[in-house]
Design an enzyme around this catalytic site. Structure first.
Site, mmCIF file in Angstrom:
data_model
loop_
_atom_site.group_PDB
_atom_site.id
_atom_site.type_symbol
_atom_site.label_atom_id
_atom_site.label_comp_id
_atom_site.label_asym_id
_atom_site.label_seq_id
_atom_site.Cartn_x
_atom_site.Cartn_y
_atom_site.Cartn_z
ATOM 1 C CB SER A 1 -0.915 -0.007 1.224
ATOM 2 O OG SER A 1 -0.151 0.034 2.409
ATOM 3 C CG HIS B 1 -0.597 -5.673 4.253
ATOM 4 N ND1 HIS B 1 -0.171 -4.940 5.323
ATOM 5 C CD2 HIS B 1 -0.104 -5.042 3.153
ATOM 6 C CE1 HIS B 1 0.557 -3.920 4.911
ATOM 7 N NE2 HIS B 1 0.604 -3.950 3.599
ATOM 8 C CD GLU C 1 -0.141 -2.219 9.177
ATOM 9 O OE1 GLU C 1 0.371 -1.838 10.244
ATOM 10 O OE2 GLU C 1 0.355 -1.984 8.066
ATOM 11 C CD GLU D 1 2.664 -5.367 7.748
ATOM 12 O OE1 GLU D 1 2.203 -5.105 8.878
ATOM 13 O OE2 GLU D 1 3.073 -4.502 6.958
ATOM 14 C CG ASP E 1 -1.702 1.614 8.683
ATOM 15 O OD1 ASP E 1 -2.380 2.576 8.245
ATOM 16 O OD2 ASP E 1 -0.637 1.234 8.140
ATOM 17 C CD GLU F 1 0.797 3.499 10.026
ATOM 18 O OE1 GLU F 1 1.085 2.874 11.074
ATOM 19 O OE2 GLU F 1 1.257 3.209 8.912
ATOM 20 C CG ASP G 1 2.725 4.816 6.117
ATOM 21 O OD1 ASP G 1 3.736 5.175 5.491
ATOM 22 O OD2 ASP G 1 2.247 3.662 5.994
ATOM 23 C CE LYS H 1 5.533 1.945 5.915
ATOM 24 N NZ LYS H 1 4.322 2.095 5.050
ATOM 25 C CG HIS I 1 7.515 -3.932 9.023
ATOM 26 N ND1 HIS I 1 6.963 -5.183 9.133
ATOM 27 C CD2 HIS I 1 6.471 -3.069 9.169
ATOM 28 C CE1 HIS I 1 5.667 -5.086 9.339
ATOM 29 N NE2 HIS I 1 5.342 -3.817 9.367
ATOM 30 C CE LYS J 1 3.202 -0.037 10.554
ATOM 31 N NZ LYS J 1 2.009 0.407 9.789
#
Ligand code: PGA
Ligand code: ZN
Length: 418
Positions: free
Chosen positions: A41, A154, A163, A204, A240, A284, A311, A336, A364, A387
Site C-alpha cells: 500500500s 495485506h 492493520e 505481515e 492502520d 495511522e 505514513d 520507513k 518495516h 512497527k
C-alpha cells in the site's frame, strides 16, 4: 578509508518478489550487506522503486536494472570517494540519481547501498550498527506495535482496515513486551480456531479471518488480550487504516472490500467513535495522503488523546513533514527508510519530526527480508515506537530478535516505556 568494491544481486522478499541486495566492501576488509524492503500500500509521494517491467520475468517485477545501476554507475562513483562516511555516501547517491524522487536509479538501489555502506562502516569501527549511528545516547528500547490481525492490501479477507495491532505499553522491559505480544498472538490464534474462523496469516504475519467489521476485529483483539491474562492498562490497541487506498477522485472514500462509501466527515466520525469505545493508543493513516484539511480537523478533535500517525501522508519526507506540521495534521510520523531512499534522509526526517514534537514510529514494509537494519536505526534514534508486524514469520521476527539482542547484550532491556 575507501570503498574497494560494491556488489549487488537480485534476491527475493517475503512475498517471493524480487528486491535489491547490495554489499559494500571497504579497503580494510570490512563489509556490510543490506536489502531493500517493498510496500504493497505504497504512498503516492514515496521515492520510486525501480522495476524492470519485463512481463516475461517475475511478472515485470524484476530489479535487474536497479542492480545494474549499482554495479555500473553507483559503484565506480562511490569507489572514487576519498573519505567514506554515511553522509558522503548518501550525498553522492542523491547527486548521482539527480531526481527529486530517486526514479532514475531507484530508491530500492540507493537504500540498499546506503544501508550496506553504514553496516560496513560500523564493522570497520567494530561497533554494532545502532551504536555507530546513535553514539552513547542510544539507550532506549522502543515499544512494539504488533500487527496481529491483517486486512486491506495485506490479506485476502474482507477487512478494509489494513492493520489491527497490540501495543504492550505496560511491560516492564522490552523482552517482556515481546513475550506479552507473542502470548496474545497465540491466544488470538486459538480463539479464532475455536470460533471456526481462519487462522491463516497475511503478509505481515497477523491472522487474516473474515469478520463483520472493525468493531468485531477490535473485540477479537481485546478477547485475546484478556485470555492471555492481560488488562487494558498493560496492552493498548492501534490501527492502520491505510486510508489512502480508499480515497476516491471526488474527495470521498470508497472502502474496496465492504463496498461502503463515506465522506471524510463520516470517516472521521467513525474513528472518533472507535477511539471513544476502545483503548486505542494510535491511529495511522485514518485519512488519505492528500486530505490535509480533514487530517488537521481530526487532529484537533482527538489528537490530545490518540497518536495520529502519518505514513502515506508524510512518506518520511522532510518537506511533507514540514508542511503537515504547519497545518496541524497528525502528531506522529511513520518512518520507513525506503520511502525516501537513503539513511541520511531517514535520520533527517526523524530529527525534523522531533523538532515539531511529533513522535517517530520506525517501520518495516509489508514486503520484507531478513535484513534487520531498521531495528538498529530505531534504537540509534531512541524511537519511542516500532512497527515490525506480528511476532511471527522470519522476516518479522528478524527485527524483534535483533532488538532482543541489542537489549540483552547492552543492558538496555529495562529502558523500556514511553
Ligand atoms: P506497506 O504497508 O509496507 O504495504 O506500505 C505498511 C504500512 O502501510 O504501514
Ligand atoms: Zn501505514
Amino acid at each position: 578509508m575507501r570503498i574497494q568494491k560494491i556488489t549487488a544481486a537480485q534476491v527475493l522478499d517475503s512475498r517471493g518478489t524480487p528486491t535489491v541486495s547490495a554489499t559494500v566492501w571497504l579497503t580494510d576488509g570490512a563489509s556490510g550487506t543490506a536489502n531493500a524492503p517493498s510496500g504493497a500500500s505504497t504512498g503516492k509521494f514515496e521515492a520510486v522503486e525501480k522495476r524492470d517491467g519485463d512481463k516475461k520475468r517475475y511478472f515485470g517485477k524484476g530489479v535487474e536494472k536497479a542492480v545494474r545501476g549499482i554495479t555500473e554507475e553507483i559503484a565506480p562513483a562511490l569507489c572514487a570517494l576519498r573519505h567514506v562516511t554515511v553522509g558522503e555516501v548518501d550525498r553522492m547517491l542523491i547527486e548521482l540519481d539527480g531526481t527529486a524522487n530517486k526514479e532514475r536509479l531507484g530508491a530500492n538501489a540507493t537504500l540498499a547501498v546506503s544501508l550496506a555502506a553504514a553496516k560496513a562502516l560500523a564493522a570497520h569501527y567494530r561497533q554494532p550498527l545502532f551504536r555507530f549511528l546513535g553514539g552513547e545516547s542510544a539507550r532506549r528500547m522502543p515499544v512494539p506495535m504488533m500487527n496481529i490481525l491483517n486486512g486491506g492490501a495485506h490479506a485476502a479477507n474482507n477487512l478494509d482496515v489494513q492493520e489491527f495491532m497490540i501495543v504492550p505499553v505496560g511491560a516492564g522491559s522490552f523482552s517482556e513486551a515481546v513475550r506479552i505480544g507473542a502470548e496474545i498472538y497465540h491466544a488470538l490464534g486459538l480463539l479464532l480456531r475455536r470460533k471456526g474462523l481462519s487462522a491463516g496469516v497475511g503478509d505481515e504475519g497477523g491472522f487474516a479471518p473474515d469478520l463483520p467489521g472493525d468493531e468485531a476485529a477490535l473485540e477479537c483483539l481485546l478477547e485475546a488480550v484478556r485470555e492471555a491474562g492481560y488488562g487494558e492498562d498493560a496492552v493498548k490497541l492501534a490501527l492502520d487504516g491505510a486510508a489512502s487506498e480508499w480515497a476516491a477522485p471526488d474527495g470521498t472514500y470508497r472502502l474496496p472490500k465492504s463496498g461502503r462509501s463515506c465522506t471524510p466527515g463520516q470517516l472521521s466520525a467513525h474513528w472518533e467513535k472507535l477511539a471513544a469505545s476502545y483503548p486505542i493508543l494510535s491511529l495511522e493513516d485514518p485519512l488519505g495522503e492528500e486530505d490535509l484539511p480533514h487530517w488537521a480537523a481530526l487532529t484537533a478533535q482527538i489528537g490530545k488523546k490518540v497518536m495520529l500517525v502519518g505514513d502515506d501522508l508524510f512518506v518520511t519526507n522532510t518537506a511533507r513533514i514540514r508542511e503537515g506540521a504547519a497545518r496541524g495534521a497528525a502528531n506522529a510520523v511513520l518512518i520507513k527508510p525506503n520511502q525516501i531512499g537513503t539513511l541520511t534522509e531517514t535520520l533527517d526526517a526523524v530529527a525534523l519530526a522531533g523538532k515539531h514534537g511529533y513522535r517517530a514510529v520506525l517501520s518495516h514494509r509489508s514486503g520484507e527480508t531478513e535484513d534487520a537494519a531498521v531495528a538498529d536505526i530505531a534504537v540509534a534514534v531512541n524511537a519511542p515506537y516500532v512497527k515490525f508486524g506480528a511476532p511471527c514469520r522470519g522476516e518479522r521476527t528478524a527485527k524483534y530478535n535483533r532488538l532482543l539482542h541489542i537489549a540483552l547484550e547492552n543492558g538496555l532491556d529495562g529502558n523500556y516505556g514511553v
